[in-house]
Design a protein around this motif. Structure first.
Motif, PDB file in Angstrom:
ATOM      1  N   LEU A   1       3.545  -8.251  -6.802  1.00 39.48           N
ATOM      2  CA  LEU A   1       3.514  -9.376  -6.088  1.00 39.48           C
ATOM      3  C   LEU A   1       2.657  -9.539  -5.101  1.00 39.48           C
ATOM      4  O   LEU A   1       2.727 -10.575  -4.413  1.00 39.48           O
ATOM      5  CB  LEU A   1       5.118  -9.087  -5.312  1.00 39.48           C
ATOM      6  N   ALA A   2       1.557  -8.724  -5.353  1.00 43.65           N
ATOM      7  CA  ALA A   2       0.431  -8.767  -4.260  1.00 43.65           C
ATOM      8  C   ALA A   2       1.083  -8.715  -2.936  1.00 43.65           C
ATOM      9  O   ALA A   2       0.486  -9.314  -1.980  1.00 43.65           O
ATOM     10  CB  ALA A   2      -0.377 -10.064  -4.576  1.00 43.65           C
ATOM     11  N   TRP A   3       1.928  -8.056  -2.512  1.00 39.90           N
ATOM     12  CA  TRP A   3       2.527  -7.581  -0.993  1.00 39.90           C
ATOM     13  C   TRP A   3       1.822  -6.401  -0.696  1.00 39.90           C
ATOM     14  O   TRP A   3       1.389  -5.508  -1.623  1.00 39.90           O
ATOM     15  CB  TRP A   3       3.658  -7.372  -1.153  1.00 39.90           C
ATOM     16  N   ALA A   4       1.445  -6.329   0.399  1.00 42.27           N
ATOM     17  CA  ALA A   4       0.745  -5.012   1.213  1.00 42.27           C
ATOM     18  C   ALA A   4       1.765  -3.957   1.269  1.00 42.27           C
ATOM     19  O   ALA A   4       3.035  -4.338   1.379  1.00 42.27           O
ATOM     20  CB  ALA A   4       0.491  -5.673   2.514  1.00 42.27           C
ATOM     21  N   PHE A   5       1.209  -3.002   0.989  1.00 45.94           N
ATOM     22  CA  PHE A   5       1.932  -1.532   1.039  1.00 45.94           C
ATOM     23  C   PHE A   5       2.846  -1.638   2.117  1.00 45.94           C
ATOM     24  O   PHE A   5       2.162  -1.573   3.471  1.00 45.94           O
ATOM     25  CB  PHE A   5       1.251  -0.419   0.771  1.00 45.94           C
ATOM     26  N   PRO A   6       4.153  -1.228   2.617  1.00 47.76           N
ATOM     27  CA  PRO A   6       5.029  -1.454   3.841  1.00 47.76           C
ATOM     28  C   PRO A   6       4.922  -0.257   4.659  1.00 47.76           C
ATOM     29  O   PRO A   6       5.592  -0.740   5.618  1.00 47.76           O
ATOM     30  CB  PRO A   6       6.331  -1.493   2.936  1.00 47.76           C
ATOM     31  N   PHE A   7       4.287   0.796   4.432  1.00 48.71           N
ATOM     32  CA  PHE A   7       3.948   1.884   5.173  1.00 48.71           C
ATOM     33  C   PHE A   7       2.414   2.375   5.457  1.00 48.71           C
ATOM     34  O   PHE A   7       1.682   1.993   4.543  1.00 48.71           O
ATOM     35  CB  PHE A   7       4.678   2.982   4.858  1.00 48.71           C
ATOM     36  N   LEU A   8       2.318   2.903   6.700  1.00 47.75           N
ATOM     37  CA  LEU A   8       1.132   3.627   6.662  1.00 47.75           C
ATOM     38  C   LEU A   8       1.427   5.191   6.046  1.00 47.75           C
ATOM     39  O   LEU A   8       2.451   5.473   6.216  1.00 47.75           O
ATOM     40  CB  LEU A   8       0.760   3.896   8.109  1.00 47.75           C
ATOM     41  N   PRO A   9       0.359   5.884   5.638  1.00 49.60           N
ATOM     42  CA  PRO A   9       0.750   7.128   5.003  1.00 49.60           C
ATOM     43  C   PRO A   9       1.304   8.098   6.160  1.00 49.60           C
ATOM     44  O   PRO A   9       2.149   8.807   5.806  1.00 49.60           O
ATOM     45  CB  PRO A   9      -0.865   7.598   4.860  1.00 49.60           C
ATOM     46  N   ARG A  10       0.972   7.712   7.498  1.00 47.62           N
ATOM     47  CA  ARG A  10       1.567   8.560   8.510  1.00 47.62           C
ATOM     48  C   ARG A  10       3.177   8.482   8.832  1.00 47.62           C
ATOM     49  O   ARG A  10       3.708   9.126   9.073  1.00 47.62           O
ATOM     50  CB  ARG A  10       0.687   8.670   9.734  1.00 47.62           C
ATOM     51  N   GLN A  11       3.406   7.270   8.437  1.00 46.09           N
ATOM     52  CA  GLN A  11       4.540   6.678   8.509  1.00 46.09           C
ATOM     53  C   GLN A  11       5.536   7.401   7.498  1.00 46.09           C
ATOM     54  O   GLN A  11       6.929   7.638   7.564  1.00 46.09           O
ATOM     55  CB  GLN A  11       4.640   5.362   8.314  1.00 46.09           C
ATOM     56  N   LEU A  12       4.966   7.400   6.249  1.00 45.86           N
ATOM     57  CA  LEU A  12       5.559   8.085   4.949  1.00 45.86           C
ATOM     58  C   LEU A  12       5.877   9.737   5.379  1.00 45.86           C
ATOM     59  O   LEU A  12       6.892  10.149   4.850  1.00 45.86           O
ATOM     60  CB  LEU A  12       4.800   7.952   3.703  1.00 45.86           C
TER      61      LEU A  12
ATOM     62  N   THR B   1      14.767  10.824  -6.770  1.00 49.43           N
ATOM     63  CA  THR B   1      14.936   9.859  -6.138  1.00 49.43           C
ATOM     64  C   THR B   1      13.653   9.354  -5.473  1.00 49.43           C
ATOM     65  O   THR B   1      13.477   8.161  -5.377  1.00 49.43           O
ATOM     66  CB  THR B   1      16.185  10.155  -5.233  1.00 49.43           C
ATOM     67  N   LYS B   2      13.170  10.120  -4.842  1.00 50.69           N
ATOM     68  CA  LYS B   2      11.734   9.649  -4.178  1.00 50.69           C
ATOM     69  C   LYS B   2      10.836   9.217  -5.389  1.00 50.69           C
ATOM     70  O   LYS B   2      10.232   8.440  -5.132  1.00 50.69           O
ATOM     71  CB  LYS B   2      11.287  10.868  -3.271  1.00 50.69           C
ATOM     72  N   THR B   3      10.523   9.924  -6.194  1.00 47.10           N
ATOM     73  CA  THR B   3       9.670   9.494  -7.612  1.00 47.10           C
ATOM     74  C   THR B   3       9.953   8.236  -7.690  1.00 47.10           C
ATOM     75  O   THR B   3       9.028   7.233  -8.146  1.00 47.10           O
ATOM     76  CB  THR B   3       9.750  10.462  -8.730  1.00 47.10           C
ATOM     77  N   THR B   4      11.139   7.779  -8.223  1.00 46.07           N
ATOM     78  CA  THR B   4      11.855   6.554  -8.485  1.00 46.07           C
ATOM     79  C   THR B   4      11.517   5.449  -7.550  1.00 46.07           C
ATOM     80  O   THR B   4      10.856   4.502  -7.910  1.00 46.07           O
ATOM     81  CB  THR B   4      13.282   6.511  -8.711  1.00 46.07           C
ATOM     82  N   TYR B   5      11.749   5.882  -6.340  1.00 45.19           N
ATOM     83  CA  TYR B   5      11.316   4.561  -5.377  1.00 45.19           C
ATOM     84  C   TYR B   5       9.923   4.451  -4.949  1.00 45.19           C
ATOM     85  O   TYR B   5       9.275   3.257  -4.852  1.00 45.19           O
ATOM     86  CB  TYR B   5      12.193   4.764  -4.036  1.00 45.19           C
ATOM     87  N   ALA B   6       9.151   5.516  -5.057  1.00 45.01           N
ATOM     88  CA  ALA B   6       7.485   5.480  -4.955  1.00 45.01           C
ATOM     89  C   ALA B   6       7.184   4.881  -5.932  1.00 45.01           C
ATOM     90  O   ALA B   6       6.335   3.921  -5.958  1.00 45.01           O
ATOM     91  CB  ALA B   6       7.093   6.994  -4.981  1.00 45.01           C
ATOM     92  N   LEU B   7       7.397   4.917  -7.340  1.00 43.46           N
ATOM     93  CA  LEU B   7       7.091   4.395  -8.423  1.00 43.46           C
ATOM     94  C   LEU B   7       7.273   2.836  -8.590  1.00 43.46           C
ATOM     95  O   LEU B   7       6.354   1.878  -8.776  1.00 43.46           O
ATOM     96  CB  LEU B   7       7.634   4.898  -9.762  1.00 43.46           C
ATOM     97  N   SER B   8       8.676   2.490  -8.222  1.00 45.57           N
ATOM     98  CA  SER B   8       9.123   1.186  -7.973  1.00 45.57           C
ATOM     99  C   SER B   8       8.289   0.355  -6.910  1.00 45.57           C
ATOM    100  O   SER B   8       8.000  -0.879  -7.265  1.00 45.57           O
ATOM    101  CB  SER B   8      10.625   0.926  -7.779  1.00 45.57           C
ATOM    102  N   ILE B   9       8.274   0.931  -5.934  1.00 48.50           N
ATOM    103  CA  ILE B   9       7.377   0.156  -4.902  1.00 48.50           C
ATOM    104  C   ILE B   9       6.098  -0.068  -5.320  1.00 48.50           C
ATOM    105  O   ILE B   9       5.535  -1.217  -5.023  1.00 48.50           O
ATOM    106  CB  ILE B   9       7.544   1.174  -3.451  1.00 48.50           C
ATOM    107  N   GLY B  10       5.356   0.712  -5.721  1.00 46.49           N
ATOM    108  CA  GLY B  10       3.998   0.850  -6.083  1.00 46.49           C
ATOM    109  C   GLY B  10       3.844  -0.699  -7.164  1.00 46.49           C
ATOM    110  O   GLY B  10       3.057  -1.289  -7.069  1.00 46.49           O
ATOM    111  N   VAL B  11       4.894  -0.481  -8.133  1.00 48.31           N
ATOM    112  CA  VAL B  11       4.774  -1.219  -9.314  1.00 48.31           C
ATOM    113  C   VAL B  11       5.186  -2.795  -8.872  1.00 48.31           C
ATOM    114  O   VAL B  11       4.421  -3.862  -8.998  1.00 48.31           O
ATOM    115  CB  VAL B  11       5.484  -0.853 -10.344  1.00 48.31           C
ATOM    116  N   ILE B  12       6.305  -2.793  -8.159  1.00 45.60           N
ATOM    117  CA  ILE B  12       6.429  -4.272  -7.595  1.00 45.60           C
ATOM    118  C   ILE B  12       5.858  -4.919  -6.600  1.00 45.60           C
ATOM    119  O   ILE B  12       5.538  -5.910  -6.584  1.00 45.60           O
ATOM    120  CB  ILE B  12       8.155  -3.809  -7.122  1.00 45.60           C
ATOM    121  N   PHE B  13       5.383  -4.086  -5.603  1.00 44.26           N
ATOM    122  CA  PHE B  13       4.564  -4.599  -4.490  1.00 44.26           C
ATOM    123  C   PHE B  13       3.339  -5.007  -5.212  1.00 44.26           C
ATOM    124  O   PHE B  13       2.621  -5.773  -4.667  1.00 44.26           O
ATOM    125  CB  PHE B  13       4.712  -3.647  -3.362  1.00 44.26           C
ATOM    126  N   GLY B  14       2.953  -4.143  -6.017  1.00 41.44           N
ATOM    127  CA  GLY B  14       1.541  -4.430  -6.709  1.00 41.44           C
ATOM    128  C   GLY B  14       1.661  -5.874  -7.391  1.00 41.44           C
ATOM    129  O   GLY B  14       0.598  -6.675  -7.274  1.00 41.44           O
TER     130      GLY B  14
END
Length: 211
Positions: A41-52, A26-39
């Motif tokens: 759409l040229a959106w900033a990544f929605p988290f800081l590493p420490r928040q993840l 599940t994590k792999t799916t949403y991590a990959l999807s967020i990276g692809v979709i936000f990338g």
């Protein structure tokens, strides 16, 4: 004399690996999807590493350790990977949809600060991923329920302690962003429950056909 114990241990290992694998997939799916979709759409990544690290620790790292070593008497069933992906991919996409929704809502209702949007995204991710954990921990007995409740409590503690909020760069949400997060998490929980019901039905149908 030792054979029943060996069989029981094998069942525990296989069943628990399947349960834990759904968390990680599940994590792999949403991590990959967020990276692809936000990338795209040229959106900033929605988290800081420490928040993840908050969400990873509470929804995967800590509970996966305990779930992997718990007793489990489920019988071995063929089709481990197919069953895992049937749940993990849709649940990961539900989490991704929740993060997209909070991003769009923030743009429509804002402006909100970067910290507010990151805090909202962290809460959406944590809320949905914790519900995935709650679904995969079923059927509950006292120890599984204790693990799930402890992870929810951990999330509350992170938000309640001032120095913790400062370290993770999160903050209490302003309205209407706070209400949006509650609505998105609520809708996501319903979708995850519907997914679970569908997944259980599909697994039963496959097993019935194999018999």
């Amino acid at each position: 004399d030792r054979l029943p114990g060996v069989v029981a241990e094998g069942r525990r290992v296989i069943a628990n690996i399947e349960r834990v694998s759904m968390l990680f997939l599940t994590k792999t799916t949403y991590a990959l999807s967020i990276g692809v979709i936000f990338g795209l759409l040229a959106w900033a990544f929605p988290f800081l590493p420490r928040q993840l690290s908050i969400t990873d620790g509470l929804t995967i790292g800590i509970p996966a350790f305990f779930l992997a070593i718990m007793p489990n008497a489920s019988r071995y069933r063929a089709g481990f990977l197919r069953r895992s992906l049937m749940f993990a991919i849709p649940s990961g996409l539900i989490v991704t949809a929740g993060l997209i929704a909070v991003r769009i809502a923030g743009e429509q209702l804002g402006p909100f600060s970067v910290s507010q949007m990151q805090s909202a995204s962290t809460l959406v991710l944590a809320g949905l991923a914790l519900w995935v954990l709650a679904v995969l921990a079923r059927p509950f007995h006292w120890f599984r329920l204790l693990i799930v409740l402890a992870m929810y409590a951990g999330l509350g503690i992170v938000w309640a302690i001032p120095w913790s909020r400062q370290f993770f760069e999160i903050e209490w949400l302003q309205d209407p962003l706070g209400r949006v997060v509650l609505i998105i998490v609520g809708v996501g929980v319903v979708l995850i429950e519907l997914l679970r019901a569908w997944h259980v039905r599909q697994v039963r149908q496959v097993l019935a056909a194999e018999r």
